[in-house]
Design a protein around this motif. Sequence first.
Motif, PDB file in Angstrom:
ATOM      1  N   ARG A  73     -13.775 -26.519 -19.023  1.00  0.00           N
ATOM      2  CA  ARG A  73     -12.381 -26.513 -18.565  1.00  0.00           C
ATOM      3  C   ARG A  73     -12.286 -27.430 -17.363  1.00  0.00           C
ATOM      4  O   ARG A  73     -13.141 -27.397 -16.474  1.00  0.00           O
ATOM      5  CB  ARG A  73     -11.945 -25.107 -18.156  1.00  0.00           C
ATOM      6  N   ARG A  74     -11.248 -28.228 -17.329  1.00  0.00           N
ATOM      7  CA  ARG A  74     -11.078 -29.173 -16.219  1.00  0.00           C
ATOM      8  C   ARG A  74     -11.008 -28.451 -14.878  1.00  0.00           C
ATOM      9  O   ARG A  74     -11.566 -28.919 -13.888  1.00  0.00           O
ATOM     10  CB  ARG A  74      -9.811 -30.004 -16.410  1.00  0.00           C
ATOM     11  N   GLU A  75     -10.317 -27.315 -14.841  1.00  0.00           N
ATOM     12  CA  GLU A  75     -10.162 -26.589 -13.584  1.00  0.00           C
ATOM     13  C   GLU A  75     -11.517 -26.105 -13.062  1.00  0.00           C
ATOM     14  O   GLU A  75     -11.791 -26.177 -11.867  1.00  0.00           O
ATOM     15  CB  GLU A  75      -9.210 -25.398 -13.761  1.00  0.00           C
ATOM     16  N   SER A  76     -12.361 -25.603 -13.967  1.00  0.00           N
ATOM     17  CA  SER A  76     -13.688 -25.136 -13.562  1.00  0.00           C
ATOM     18  C   SER A  76     -14.539 -26.291 -13.063  1.00  0.00           C
ATOM     19  O   SER A  76     -15.218 -26.177 -12.040  1.00  0.00           O
ATOM     20  CB  SER A  76     -14.385 -24.456 -14.747  1.00  0.00           C
ATOM     21  N   ARG A  77     -14.502 -27.378 -13.785  1.00  0.00           N
ATOM     22  CA  ARG A  77     -15.303 -28.531 -13.380  1.00  0.00           C
ATOM     23  C   ARG A  77     -14.813 -29.091 -12.051  1.00  0.00           C
ATOM     24  O   ARG A  77     -15.606 -29.519 -11.213  1.00  0.00           O
ATOM     25  CB  ARG A  77     -15.277 -29.595 -14.469  1.00  0.00           C
ATOM     26  N   ASN A 122     -11.363 -34.703 -12.828  1.00  0.00           N
ATOM     27  CA  ASN A 122     -10.893 -33.392 -13.282  1.00  0.00           C
ATOM     28  C   ASN A 122      -9.808 -32.825 -12.387  1.00  0.00           C
ATOM     29  O   ASN A 122      -9.549 -31.627 -12.400  1.00  0.00           O
ATOM     30  CB  ASN A 122     -12.077 -32.421 -13.353  1.00  0.00           C
ATOM     31  N   ASP A 129      -2.947 -24.433 -11.269  1.00  0.00           N
ATOM     32  CA  ASP A 129      -3.863 -24.401 -12.399  1.00  0.00           C
ATOM     33  C   ASP A 129      -5.262 -23.970 -11.969  1.00  0.00           C
ATOM     34  O   ASP A 129      -6.047 -23.513 -12.769  1.00  0.00           O
ATOM     35  CB  ASP A 129      -3.967 -25.783 -13.057  1.00  0.00           C
TER      36      ASP A 129
END
Length: 150
Positions: A73-77, A122, A129
């Motif tokens: 997930r972009r948010e996690s990365r 990211n 978000d």
Amino acid sequence: MSQRSRSGRLRTGFYWFLGFEFFVGFATKFWPGSTFFGPAYAEKFADWGFHPNMRFVVGALELIAAVLLVIPRRESRFLGAAMLVLVLTGAMTTHLIDDAPFWQGTSAPIHLVIMMIVALANWPADWRDVVPPWGRVAAAPRGTVALRDR
């Protein structure tokens, strides 16, 4: 295999490689004795002027960031990369102040630049978000207004 799936696999492999690198960093900081990087990190942190147990804090941050980097997930990365930007800024500053030999002080700046690029790649469209809603405000779909309970 299409170009898009090949680039997606390459990107995923890159994130897994970075995650593995920082997992190794976590493991070496929690390791009680000397490592293949030299003396025990408790000794290194003491030599750098920090409490020896500070290695656990840095190691835990590296572990959390490594896990966040491999979550697709972009948010996690983004969170993992942003966390590592802070950790690596501290590492780079420590190595500069410590006047470490060139070969010891190159890893932190290189990884700092890589993590800045990963964070920018990211970057979330909206900070909401990344940060979950706290309290009584419910998450509303984009373009609508969330109302508080009265």
